[in-house]
Design an enzyme around this catalytic site. Structure first.
Site, PDB file in Angstrom:
ATOM      1  N   ARG A  37       0.844  -1.212   0.000  1.00 39.11           N
ATOM      2  CA  ARG A  37       0.000   0.000   0.000  1.00 39.11           C
ATOM      3  C   ARG A  37       0.877   1.259   0.000  1.00 39.11           C
ATOM      4  O   ARG A  37       0.564   2.263   0.612  1.00 39.11           O
ATOM      5  CB  ARG A  37      -0.971   0.007   1.181  1.00 39.11           C
ATOM      6  CG  ARG A  37      -1.869  -1.225   1.291  1.00 39.11           C
ATOM      7  CD  ARG A  37      -2.587  -1.556  -0.025  1.00 39.11           C
ATOM      8  NE  ARG A  37      -3.520  -2.678   0.128  1.00 39.11           N
ATOM      9  CZ  ARG A  37      -3.333  -3.892  -0.425  1.00 39.11           C
ATOM     10  NH1 ARG A  37      -2.243  -4.144  -1.146  1.00 39.11           N
ATOM     11  NH2 ARG A  37      -4.236  -4.834  -0.270  1.00 39.11           N
ATOM     12  N   LEU A  39       3.978   5.533   7.321  1.00 39.96           N
ATOM     13  CA  LEU A  39       5.204   4.867   7.780  1.00 39.96           C
ATOM     14  C   LEU A  39       5.119   3.360   7.556  1.00 39.96           C
ATOM     15  O   LEU A  39       4.084   2.748   7.867  1.00 39.96           O
ATOM     16  CB  LEU A  39       5.386   5.138   9.285  1.00 39.96           C
ATOM     17  CG  LEU A  39       6.561   4.441   9.971  1.00 39.96           C
ATOM     18  CD1 LEU A  39       7.890   5.039   9.522  1.00 39.96           C
ATOM     19  CD2 LEU A  39       6.433   4.554  11.502  1.00 39.96           C
ATOM     20  N   LEU A  76       5.140   0.271   8.846  1.00 44.95           N
ATOM     21  CA  LEU A  76       5.029  -0.171  10.240  1.00 44.95           C
ATOM     22  C   LEU A  76       5.769  -1.478  10.472  1.00 44.95           C
ATOM     23  O   LEU A  76       6.225  -1.749  11.598  1.00 44.95           O
ATOM     24  CB  LEU A  76       3.548  -0.339  10.604  1.00 44.95           C
ATOM     25  CG  LEU A  76       2.709   0.950  10.599  1.00 44.95           C
ATOM     26  CD1 LEU A  76       1.221   0.613  10.721  1.00 44.95           C
ATOM     27  CD2 LEU A  76       3.133   1.888  11.732  1.00 44.95           C
ATOM     28  N   GLU A 109       1.203  13.214   5.418  1.00 48.35           N
ATOM     29  CA  GLU A 109       2.343  14.143   5.543  1.00 48.35           C
ATOM     30  C   GLU A 109       2.995  14.353   4.172  1.00 48.35           C
ATOM     31  O   GLU A 109       3.377  15.473   3.817  1.00 48.35           O
ATOM     32  CB  GLU A 109       3.357  13.587   6.550  1.00 48.35           C
ATOM     33  CG  GLU A 109       2.773  13.516   7.958  1.00 48.35           C
ATOM     34  CD  GLU A 109       3.752  13.001   8.999  1.00 48.35           C
ATOM     35  OE1 GLU A 109       4.292  11.895   8.812  1.00 48.35           O
ATOM     36  OE2 GLU A 109       3.957  13.702  10.006  1.00 48.35           O
ATOM     37  N   GLU A 160      -2.000   7.543  13.736  1.00 49.31           N
ATOM     38  CA  GLU A 160      -0.878   7.428  14.682  1.00 49.31           C
ATOM     39  C   GLU A 160      -1.363   7.177  16.103  1.00 49.31           C
ATOM     40  O   GLU A 160      -0.806   6.347  16.835  1.00 49.31           O
ATOM     41  CB  GLU A 160      -0.017   8.705  14.651  1.00 49.31           C
ATOM     42  CG  GLU A 160       0.942   8.811  13.484  1.00 49.31           C
ATOM     43  CD  GLU A 160       0.321   9.385  12.220  1.00 49.31           C
ATOM     44  OE1 GLU A 160      -0.924   9.453  12.131  1.00 49.31           O
ATOM     45  OE2 GLU A 160       1.083   9.759  11.312  1.00 49.31           O
ATOM     46  N   GLY A 216       5.681  12.178  12.589  1.00 50.58           N
ATOM     47  CA  GLY A 216       7.110  12.523  12.590  1.00 50.58           C
ATOM     48  C   GLY A 216       7.576  13.098  11.273  1.00 50.58           C
ATOM     49  O   GLY A 216       8.749  13.418  11.111  1.00 50.58           O
TER      50      GLY A 216
HETATM   51  C1  1HE Z   1       1.714  -2.016   5.355  1.00 47.11           C
HETATM   52  C2  1HE Z   1       1.237  -0.752   5.778  1.00 47.11           C
HETATM   53  C3  1HE Z   1       2.102   0.062   6.522  1.00 47.11           C
HETATM   54  C4  1HE Z   1      -0.334  -1.759   4.696  1.00 47.11           C
HETATM   55  N1  1HE Z   1       3.324  -0.409   6.784  1.00 47.11           N
HETATM   56  N2  1HE Z   1       2.947  -2.419   5.641  1.00 47.11           N
HETATM   57  N3  1HE Z   1      -0.176   3.810   8.826  1.00 47.11           N
HETATM   58  C5  1HE Z   1      -1.271   3.156   9.195  1.00 47.11           C
HETATM   59  O1  1HE Z   1      -1.579   2.943  10.358  1.00 47.11           O
HETATM   60  C6  1HE Z   1      -2.112   2.576   8.066  1.00 47.11           C
HETATM   61  C7  1HE Z   1      -1.930   1.095   8.020  1.00 47.11           C
HETATM   62  N4  1HE Z   1      -2.564   0.473   6.877  1.00 47.11           N
HETATM   63  C8  1HE Z   1      -3.903   0.338   6.753  1.00 47.11           C
HETATM   64  O2  1HE Z   1      -4.708   0.810   7.552  1.00 47.11           O
HETATM   65  C9  1HE Z   1      -4.381  -0.458   5.585  1.00 47.11           C
HETATM   66  O3  1HE Z   1      -3.357  -1.343   5.181  1.00 47.11           O
HETATM   67  C10 1HE Z   1      -4.816   0.394   4.361  1.00 47.11           C
HETATM   68  C11 1HE Z   1      -6.112   1.121   4.697  1.00 47.11           C
HETATM   69  C12 1HE Z   1      -3.748   1.384   3.935  1.00 47.11           C
HETATM   70  C13 1HE Z   1      -5.067  -0.558   3.155  1.00 47.11           C
HETATM   71  O4  1HE Z   1      -5.961  -1.576   3.540  1.00 47.11           O
HETATM   72  P1  1HE Z   1      -6.024  -2.915   2.686  1.00 47.11           P
HETATM   73  O5  1HE Z   1      -7.132  -3.754   3.255  1.00 47.11           O
HETATM   74  O6  1HE Z   1      -6.121  -2.580   1.234  1.00 47.11           O
HETATM   75  O7  1HE Z   1      -4.604  -3.634   2.853  1.00 47.11           O
HETATM   76  P2  1HE Z   1      -4.031  -4.551   4.059  1.00 47.11           P
HETATM   77  O8  1HE Z   1      -4.567  -5.938   3.895  1.00 47.11           O
HETATM   78  O9  1HE Z   1      -4.244  -3.917   5.363  1.00 47.11           O
HETATM   79  O10 1HE Z   1      -2.475  -4.535   3.760  1.00 47.11           O
HETATM   80  C14 1HE Z   1      -1.953  -5.104   2.570  1.00 47.11           C
HETATM   81  C15 1HE Z   1      -0.469  -5.271   2.759  1.00 47.11           C
HETATM   82  O11 1HE Z   1       0.126  -3.989   2.903  1.00 47.11           O
HETATM   83  C16 1HE Z   1      -0.118  -6.037   4.013  1.00 47.11           C
HETATM   84  O12 1HE Z   1       1.098  -6.700   3.753  1.00 47.11           O
HETATM   85  P3  1HE Z   1       1.174  -8.292   3.521  1.00 47.11           P
HETATM   86  O13 1HE Z   1       2.636  -8.550   3.275  1.00 47.11           O
HETATM   87  O14 1HE Z   1       0.631  -8.915   4.765  1.00 47.11           O
HETATM   88  O15 1HE Z   1       0.300  -8.571   2.321  1.00 47.11           O
HETATM   89  C17 1HE Z   1       0.127  -4.942   5.017  1.00 47.11           C
HETATM   90  O16 1HE Z   1       0.952  -5.332   6.081  1.00 47.11           O
HETATM   91  C18 1HE Z   1       0.823  -3.924   4.145  1.00 47.11           C
HETATM   92  N5  1HE Z   1       0.727  -2.602   4.699  1.00 47.11           N
HETATM   93  N6  1HE Z   1      -0.043  -0.634   5.357  1.00 47.11           N
HETATM   94  C19 1HE Z   1       3.727  -1.613   6.339  1.00 47.11           C
HETATM   95  N7  1HE Z   1       1.758   1.271   6.945  1.00 47.11           N
HETATM   96  C20 1HE Z   1       7.282   9.566  10.316  1.00 47.11           C
HETATM   97  S1  1HE Z   1       6.108   9.023  11.386  1.00 47.11           S
HETATM   98  C21 1HE Z   1       4.725   8.597  10.455  1.00 47.11           C
HETATM   99  C22 1HE Z   1       3.804   7.772  11.310  1.00 47.11           C
HETATM  100  C23 1HE Z   1       2.787   7.042  10.529  1.00 47.11           C
HETATM  101  O17 1HE Z   1       2.683   7.111   9.313  1.00 47.11           O
HETATM  102  S2  1HE Z   1       1.740   6.082  11.467  1.00 47.11           S
HETATM  103  C24 1HE Z   1       0.507   5.566  10.357  1.00 47.11           C
HETATM  104  C25 1HE Z   1       0.853   4.246   9.726  1.00 47.11           C
END
Ligand code: 1HE
Length: 268
Positions: free
Chosen positions: A33, A72, A74, A122, A142, A150
């Site tokens: 994603r 980020l 994660l 961001e 977050e 961040g």
């Molecule tokens: C990821 C990430 C990620 C997906 N890091 N791998 N950001 C978040 O808290 C948002 C986290 N993500 C989500 O809420 C959802 O994944 C989405 C709404 C973006 C998309 O949902 P969906 O149903 O299409 O996908 P999914 O099944 O949740 O994820 C598909 C794959 O993408 C899966 O990997 P796989 O290897 O198991 O297939 C997920 O792990 C991966 N994936 N999002 C890593 N964020 C400088 S500080 C900034 C601080 C932040 O940004 S905190 C907010 C983080």
């Protein structure tokens, strides 16, 4: 002074270069994603540091797949088990990338779809124009993840929506979408069809401006927001002194004088 962008250096960004100087730059980790790992941030620094000297006239920034960017990485963050100092340096690298976007002088238009969340917001808020479609939604998860922003959200997202709304988004996970997101300033355009088509249209229009004029618009305004009004007014005069006397502008002024230039009219 034109430098080349060596596209073979990039793995997480894909490029589509158009004849009119518009570059489509796509975050290319759809299976994740388009989560921002360090390698992607490094590539953003690399590209946006070079673009202003490489004849790039405008950038459309996009994400591949159904989502613009999940923020980020994660999983990388979890696995790296970083120290506070490590993560501070990660954040500084993010700031370098996003500052190069916002202050680099090349118009950046974000074509948004699906999730624009956390660090994805961001990133998007560092673009000069944001175009959303009906699938686009904005959030700052977050708070729910035990994290804090961040990548500059405390400056740029607070600037777009105000401090109170940003705090609410982080405390409660509130998501904004549709016309409400435009009304709040998270995007400037919402389209029924593809945000990419509209972003390309806007980028092509911006690319027709003189590069030095675009440089001022996409650098000076942001710098001036960081100054006192007194110093900003002085800087505005200095920038206008340089931009408004550029030889390339004479042709455009002459076209106005001889009535061949388009006039400003209301939308029909
Ligand atoms: C990821 C990430 C990620 C997906 N890091 N791998 N950001 C978040 O808290 C948002 C986290 N993500 C989500 O809420 C959802 O994944 C989405 C709404 C973006 C998309 O949902 P969906 O149903 O299409 O996908 P999914 O099944 O949740 O994820 C598909 C794959 O993408 C899966 O990997 P796989 O290897 O198991 O297939 C997920 O792990 C991966 N994936 N999002 C890593 N964020 C400088 S500080 C900034 C601080 C932040 O940004 S905190 C907010 C983080």
């Amino acid at each position: 002074m034109t430098v080349e962008i060596d596209q073979s250096r990039f793995e997480n960004l894909a490029f589509d270069v158009h004849d009119d100087g518009v570059w489509v730059v796509t975050l290319n980790r759809p299976t994740k994603r388009n989560a921002l790992d360090l390698a992607t941030i490094d590539e953003l620094v690399d590209f946006f540091a070079t673009a202003p000297r490489a004849g790039v006239k405008a950038v459309v920034l996009a994400g591949s797949g159904d989502h613009f960017c999940a923020g980020l990485d994660l999983i990388e963050h979890h696995d790296a088990d970083r120290s506070p100092a490590d993560f501070m340096h990660v954040c500084l690298r993010w700031h370098e990338a996003f500052n190069k976007m916002e202050y680099g002088g090349v118009p950046v238009i974000a074509a948004l779809q699906g999730a624009v969340v956390g660090g994805g917001l961001e990133l998007a808020s560092s673009a000069h124009i944001r175009v959303m479609d009906q699938s686009t939604y904005f959030g700052l998860p977050e708070g729910q993840r035990g994290l804090f922003t961040g990548g500059g959200a405390t400056i740029r997202v607070a600037d777009l929506v105000g401090k109170a709304r940003m705090i609410d988004m982080m405390l409660t996970g509130r998501v904004y979408q549709g016309q409400e997101a435009v009304d709040l300033g998270l995007a400037q355009y919402i389209v029924e069809g593809s945000s990419m088509d509209k972003a390309m249209d806007l980028a092509r229009r911006a690319a027709q401006n003189l590069p030095l004029t675009n440089f001022a618009i996409c650098s000076a305004i942001s710098h001036m927001q960081n100054m006192s009004s007194f110093d900003a007014a002085y800087s505005e005069a200095v920038v206008a002194g340089v931009v408004n006397t550029q030889p390339a502008a004479r042709e455009r002024l002459a076209a106005f004088a001889d009535k061949t230039a388009a006039r400003v009219r209301p939308n029909s």
